[in-house]
Design a protein around this motif. Structure first.
Motif, PDB file in Angstrom:
ATOM      1  N   ALA A   1      28.827  53.710  -8.068  1.00  0.00           N
ATOM      2  CA  ALA A   1      27.888  54.729  -8.537  1.00  0.00           C
ATOM      3  C   ALA A   1      28.631  55.989  -8.943  1.00  0.00           C
ATOM      4  N   THR A   2      28.360  56.434 -10.166  1.00  0.00           N
ATOM      5  CA  THR A   2      28.918  57.685 -10.664  1.00  0.00           C
ATOM      6  C   THR A   2      27.803  58.725 -10.708  1.00  0.00           C
ATOM      7  N   GLY A   3      28.068  59.871 -10.115  1.00  0.00           N
ATOM      8  CA  GLY A   3      27.033  60.891 -10.076  1.00  0.00           C
ATOM      9  C   GLY A   3      27.485  62.130  -9.333  1.00  0.00           C
ATOM     10  N   GLN A   4      26.669  62.583  -8.383  1.00  0.00           N
ATOM     11  CA  GLN A   4      26.958  63.814  -7.669  1.00  0.00           C
ATOM     12  C   GLN A   4      26.774  63.636  -6.167  1.00  0.00           C
ATOM     13  N   SER A   5      27.723  64.186  -5.437  1.00  0.00           N
ATOM     14  CA  SER A   5      27.646  64.253  -3.979  1.00  0.00           C
ATOM     15  C   SER A   5      27.482  65.712  -3.581  1.00  0.00           C
ATOM     16  N   TYR A   6      26.554  65.982  -2.673  1.00  0.00           N
ATOM     17  CA  TYR A   6      26.287  67.363  -2.251  1.00  0.00           C
ATOM     18  C   TYR A   6      27.073  67.660  -0.983  1.00  0.00           C
ATOM     19  N   LYS A   7      27.913  68.708  -1.035  1.00  0.00           N
ATOM     20  CA  LYS A   7      28.678  69.149   0.132  1.00  0.00           C
ATOM     21  C   LYS A   7      27.989  70.379   0.721  1.00  0.00           C
ATOM     22  N   ALA A   8      27.452  70.207   1.904  1.00  0.00           N
ATOM     23  CA  ALA A   8      26.739  71.294   2.584  1.00  0.00           C
ATOM     24  C   ALA A   8      27.725  72.160   3.351  1.00  0.00           C
ATOM     25  N   THR A   9      27.621  73.465   3.147  1.00  0.00           N
ATOM     26  CA  THR A   9      28.505  74.404   3.842  1.00  0.00           C
ATOM     27  C   THR A   9      27.781  75.207   4.926  1.00  0.00           C
ATOM     28  N   LYS A  10      26.444  75.179   4.896  1.00  0.00           N
ATOM     29  CA  LYS A  10      25.685  75.936   5.889  1.00  0.00           C
ATOM     30  C   LYS A  10      24.318  75.294   6.085  1.00  0.00           C
ATOM     31  N   LEU A  11      23.931  75.192   7.352  1.00  0.00           N
ATOM     32  CA  LEU A  11      22.594  74.732   7.707  1.00  0.00           C
ATOM     33  C   LEU A  11      21.935  75.832   8.524  1.00  0.00           C
ATOM     34  N   ALA A  12      20.892  76.433   7.961  1.00  0.00           N
ATOM     35  CA  ALA A  12      20.182  77.517   8.656  1.00  0.00           C
ATOM     36  C   ALA A  12      18.891  76.955   9.238  1.00  0.00           C
ATOM     37  N   ILE A  13      18.703  77.162  10.536  1.00  0.00           N
ATOM     38  CA  ILE A  13      17.515  76.689  11.229  1.00  0.00           C
ATOM     39  C   ILE A  13      16.652  77.889  11.584  1.00  0.00           C
ATOM     40  N   ALA A  14      15.381  77.852  11.220  1.00  0.00           N
ATOM     41  CA  ALA A  14      14.483  78.975  11.491  1.00  0.00           C
ATOM     42  C   ALA A  14      14.377  79.240  12.987  1.00  0.00           C
ATOM     43  N   GLN A  15      14.211  80.510  13.340  1.00  0.00           N
ATOM     44  CA  GLN A  15      14.081  80.885  14.743  1.00  0.00           C
ATOM     45  C   GLN A  15      12.705  80.554  15.293  1.00  0.00           C
TER      46      GLN A  15
END
Length: 544
Positions: free
Chosen positions: A448-462
């Protein structure tokens, strides 16, 4: 002449008496002088009486609540149909109307019962000429009977006792459209929406207190990442005609849903604002399903009999419209579905669609908006001096009101040809499949040729919302090629629910599966606090 008029009057009285209904076909509000709303047992007894011996109705169960109550759905058709296949074979549109999603908002439950009676026992049987109607009068069965006084103060204690908003699991059923944790939502999606595929979904509510000047306000399924044609047809054709007919026949004013804030804008106000666009709201999700939907909100401050009257009139005229124009509605929906598939086939990997949106004004202003008048005064005492506004008893028409009922993308993402879900995320594939999405297990290796998403931050609501601490992700897509193997899940986006799949799976979507914590464990287990972590769902532009 006097004798003539007396004779005419007596004849009229006789004709009315001849139409008297048995007690079993009267609703709880009617029997209580509109002081009470129906219990679950009342609704079931009414359904039993109304459908007994009818050759135009099939009774289904959407599923069971946590407390074991059946959620009844009445399928009305002439000739009678019992299955989705029979209904679709008729070529008639299927119209779904539900009440009581919030058990304190009782008008829809009562209006649907009256409409059922009028179709099966009154003069509205012709509404089955060109459509199949599905009625679900009491969607939130358990919470309906948890009645207490004071639950809905904006409803002027009419009736005094109503049920609670959440279902017996604690979920707001009108915030469950994406996460789908409620038993009721799963029953609705899997047993009604997917197999019956209604052309129009109508959800009956009551407002929470804004003092506009309408007996009922309405909204369409808001246009975001979905196809625009079903929204346009609802906004331009259905809602204006229904509004006009209700005013003409019932002298009841209907208008666009929205809130306004004199304290913020001053008086007279200059704008109204609708609710947000998220597909967690069932009405909005239908825009992503290439179908039409309507939100109905009775005016809370009117008495119960008035709210039932306006809701009934609204439902009646919707069904009048769909009975006349259902074939055209089916055509619009089918064209929207074809357009969604065609866009993937022709532009997948090239075109972008919105995944986050902001509320913006429509180009066309409301020429005359009805609202209760306000008087301004200056508060000089206390800790917060300044302008204050007090509501007056009369209704006025305000000219050229800006209507914040459009949604403009603030973040976009490339629409792919499809997605690959690793085998270990079978729960994601299963979640898609229960919504009617076609998901295929790979039987061999693919490239598969396409896009991979690299997450640098996960914000969780308080603060929790619907027992979730909502997640927001940051990162970037990288162009890449990856290999996937037997047992992984392939989602070809060239299918009817392309836009819903896109909204659910895009990592930066404002109401997708990332938002509802489906991937928190993956990101946290892989150390997103220390490094970038790959989002496991791969979107491809080419598959070999």
């Amino acid at each position: 002449m006097r004798l003539f008029y007396l004779l005419m009057l007596s004849c009229f009285a006789f004709s009315v008496a001849a139409q008297d209904l048995p007690k079993a076909l009267l609703t709880t509000p009617e029997l209580s002088n509109y002081e009470k709303t129906s219990s679950y047992a009342d609704v079931i007894a009414f359904i039993d009486a109304a459908t007994k011996g009818s050759n135009k109705v099939t009774r289904l169960s959407m599923g069971k609540s946590l407390e074991g109550k059946d959620i009844p759905v009445l399928v009305l058709a002439n000739p009678k149909v019992s299955t989705p296949a029979e209904a679709k074979a008729s070529g008639k549109p299927i119209i779904y109307i539900q009440g009581n999603i919030h058990s304190g908002e009782v008008e829809g439950k009562e209006a649907v019962q009256v409409m059922l009676r009028e179709i099966l026992h009154g003069d509205k049987g012709y509404l089955l000429d060109n459509q199949t109607i599905l009625f679900a009068p009491i969607y939130n069965t358990d919470s309906n009977d948890k009645m207490e006084a004071g639950r809905r103060p904006s409803q002027e204690d009419s009736p005094k006792e109503v049920g609670i908003r959440e279902n017996s699991q604690g979920w707001d059923l009108n915030r469950d459209g994406i996460k789908q944790e409620a038993l009721e939502t799963n029953g609705l999606i899997q047993n009604i929406i997917v197999p019956w595929d209604p052309a129009l979904f109508v959800d009956l509510h009551t407002t929470n207190g804004v003092w506009h000047g309408y007996s009922l306000t309405w909204a369409p399924s808001y246009h975001t990442a979905g196809e625009k044609a079903p929204y346009d047809f609802t906004w331009d054709r259905i809602l204006p005609e229904v509004t006009e007919q209700v005013k003409k026949k019932d002298n009841v004013y209907l208008g666009p849903y929205g809130y306004f804030y004199p304290q913020r804008e001053g008086w007279p106000i200059k704008s109204i604002s609708t609710y947000n666009h998220h597909p967690r709201y069932l009405v909005n999700q239908f825009g992503l399903r290439n179908r039409m939907a309507i939100l109905s909100e009775a005016f809370a401050h009117e008495r119960l009999y008035q709210r039932i009257n306006s809701t009934y009139a609204f439902v009646r005229e919707i069904l009048e419209f769909t009975n006349k124009n259902g074939k055209e509605m089916l055509k619009v929906n089918a064209q929207a579905e074809a357009a969604a598939i065609q866009l993937v086939k022709e532009q997948g990997g090239k075109v972008s669609k919105g995944v986050r949106f902001e509320m913006t004004p429509l180009e066309e202003k409301i020429p005359a908006y009805r609202a209760y008048n306000y008087v301004e005064y200056e508060e000089t005492e206390g800790n917060r001096p300044g302008k204050r506004y007090l509501r007056k008893p009369e209704i006025v028409e305000l000219p050229n009101i800006v209507n914040y009922s459009a949604f403009t993308p603030t973040v976009t993402a490339i629409l792919p040809k499809g997605y690959i879900i690793p085998a270990e995320f079978a729960n994601i594939a299963e979640h898609l499949m229960k919504n009617g999405v076609k998901v295929t297990k790979l039987e061999k290796n693919v490239r598969a040729t396409g896009q991979s998403y690299k997450a640098t931050k996960l914000a969780i609501a308080q603060r929790p919302f619907e027992m979730h601490k909502m997640a927001t992700i940051e990162g970037a897509y990288e162009n890449t090629t990856k290999k996937f193997g037997k047992g992984d899940y392939w989602v070809d986006l060239a299918q009817p629910l392309a836009n819903l799949i896109f909204y659910m799976l895009e990592p930066e979507s404002d109401d997708g599966l990332v938002t509802w914590n489906f991937f928190d464990e993956h990101f946290q287990k892989n150390g997103i606090d220390q490094k970038a972590v790959e989002y496991p769902v791969f979107k491809y532009f080419e598959l070999k």
